[in-house]
Scaffold this active site. Structure first.
Site, PDB file in Angstrom:
ATOM      1  N   ILE A 218       0.848  -1.194   0.000  1.00  0.00           N
ATOM      2  CA  ILE A 218       0.000   0.000   0.000  1.00  0.00           C
ATOM      3  C   ILE A 218       0.884   1.246   0.000  1.00  0.00           C
ATOM      4  O   ILE A 218       1.607   1.515   0.964  1.00  0.00           O
ATOM      5  CB  ILE A 218      -0.997  -0.039   1.183  1.00  0.00           C
ATOM      6  CG1 ILE A 218      -1.919   1.183   1.154  1.00  0.00           C
ATOM      7  CG2 ILE A 218      -0.312  -0.226   2.510  1.00  0.00           C
ATOM      8  CD1 ILE A 218      -3.091   1.082   2.118  1.00  0.00           C
ATOM      9  N   GLU A 219       0.836   1.988  -1.099  1.00  0.00           N
ATOM     10  CA  GLU A 219       1.726   3.131  -1.280  1.00  0.00           C
ATOM     11  C   GLU A 219       0.996   4.307  -1.921  1.00  0.00           C
ATOM     12  O   GLU A 219      -0.102   4.175  -2.447  1.00  0.00           O
ATOM     13  CB  GLU A 219       2.912   2.744  -2.178  1.00  0.00           C
ATOM     14  CG  GLU A 219       3.764   1.596  -1.667  1.00  0.00           C
ATOM     15  CD  GLU A 219       5.041   1.413  -2.461  1.00  0.00           C
ATOM     16  OE1 GLU A 219       5.708   2.430  -2.752  1.00  0.00           O
ATOM     17  OE2 GLU A 219       5.375   0.261  -2.814  1.00  0.00           O
TER      18      GLU A 219
END
Length: 396
Positions: A218-219
């Site tokens: 998750i970025e």
């Protein structure tokens, strides 16, 4: 892991019958006695033993109603201690909690990232035979035509270069953990508009590959720094855990040199608030702005995460470490930070000594020497032996 996305833009084993009572043997090679028979209604905690189908097993963490014979794989709850004989009592364990505690981040085999089709991907057999590595994290599952999981957002899950590469990895005797997300691209989190829909997309990936672990990388501002999407990801993983209790859930995210940023802190605290039951929180300790002492920065970032997990979940130090992972960047990072093979060895020894659950780096494609080569897709930018970081990682 910005480089990888920039580059993409640019370019039941069961013995017959239960153990039965036998006449005690005196020879030195007699089978060990079977411990208490496994009971589907009993609660087992880490270290408890049970027998089933002529084998003894040891629980790695809390479990109930998970058969040892079918849940003793690499990342499963039971460790197979081998064949047993002799008496087989039926009294279940008398110790252990009576309610389901938080999940444990049981240690996984080191699994560096690899991405097929770009950066001159190496033959898996070459890497496994040279390093002893037993698992890879494969990038990246994205969204196609809305909320449909597909490798790099194109085609599907089971065809093309990724499917071929997975077959090669398995033929080389290693495992694969698909990674969902990344720095850029069309991601599932924003495209699946409800928690249930996102969980359904994750489930398709689990079902396609019979996964024992799922990594959500998750970025960026569309997922990590978007609170609605962050909550959607956590909610979806909660559903995944409820429907697939033995599947390890992993979230991988960026960090500062002292630990989780505002959004990383929020991710951990929301995981608690939403009851997401995340197994492993993996930080990516690089891209700090350049010039960092990468060993010190990695340790300080990890200790910051440990302290956050302790205050959020009430863990001890050991429990917190067992829910943690490190995913570094070998050689030069996007911001020219240098992680040498010596530094990576020290980081591995720190993570191993503290009992971390996960150890990875970006990426096997870059695990080749090219001193002065800069930050590129097919080598590390430093002088090194081919596959040196992978070999070091295998020692985790």
């Amino acid at each position: 892991m910005k480089l990888r996305r920039k580059l993409l833009v640019v370019a039941a084993v069961a013995a017959a019958g239960l153990g039965t009572a036998i006449i005690p043997m005196t020879s030195s090679n007699a089978a060990v006695a079977c411990v208490a028979a496994w009971s589907s209604s009993a609660v087992y905690v880490g270290g408890n033993q049970a027998s089933q189908n002529g084998h003894n097993y040891t629980a790695k963490w809390w479990t109930q109603n998970e058969s040892p014979a079918t849940h003793s794989g690499q990342w499963d709850v039971w460790a197979d201690n081998g064949a047993c004989g002799g008496t087989n009592p039926t009294t279940p364990p008398t110790t252990g909690p009576t309610t389901n505690p938080p999940s444990t981040g049981t240690k996984m085999a080191a699994a560096p990232y690899v991405y097929p089709g770009w950066g001159n991907p190496p033959a898996p057999s070459t890497v496994t035979s040279a390093t002893g590595i037993k698992s890879f994290t494969m990038a990246f599952v994205l969204a196609s035509n809305g909320c449909n999981p597909a490798w790099d957002g194109e085609g599907g899950l089971t065809g093309g270069v990724h499917a071929s590469y997975i077959s090669q990895i398995k033929a080389a005797g290693a495992d694969v953990v698909p990674s969902i997300g990344g720095w850029s691209g069309n991601k599932l989190g924003p495209n699946c508009t409800t928690t249930a829909a996102l969980a359904g997309a994750y489930q398709k990936v689990i079902d396609a590959f019979g996964l024992k672990a799922i990594d959500i990388d998750i970025e960026n501002t569309d997922e990590f720094e978007n609170t609605a999407v962050q909550d959607r990801v956590l909610g979806a993983l909660k559903i995944i855990k409820q429907n697939n209790p033995s599947v390890k859930t992993i979230v991988t995210f960026g960090t500062s040199t002292t630990g989780p940023t505002y959004y990383g802190t929020r991710l951990v605290q929301q995981a608690k608030a939403l009851g997401a039951n995340i197994d492993i929180f993996t930080q990516m300790p690089f891209d700090f702005g350049g010039g960092s002492d990468m060993y010190t920065a990695t340790v300080n970032a990890s200790e910051g995460l440990k302290n956050l997990l302790k205050t959020t979940f009430g863990y001890t130090d050991a429990q917190a470490y067992s829910h943690m992972g490190i995913s570094g960047m070998n050689g030069l990072s996007d911001q020219q930070e240098l992680t040498s093979t010596d530094t990576w060895t020290r980081i591995r020894d720190y993570a191993k000594g503290k009992g971390f659950a996960r150890f990875a780096f970006w990426a096997v494609n870059r695990d080749r020497g090219c001193a002065g080569g800069g930050v590129v897709s097919n080598c590390s930018g430093i002088a090194q032996a081919d596959w040196a970081f992978t070999k070091i990682s295998a020692g985790f």
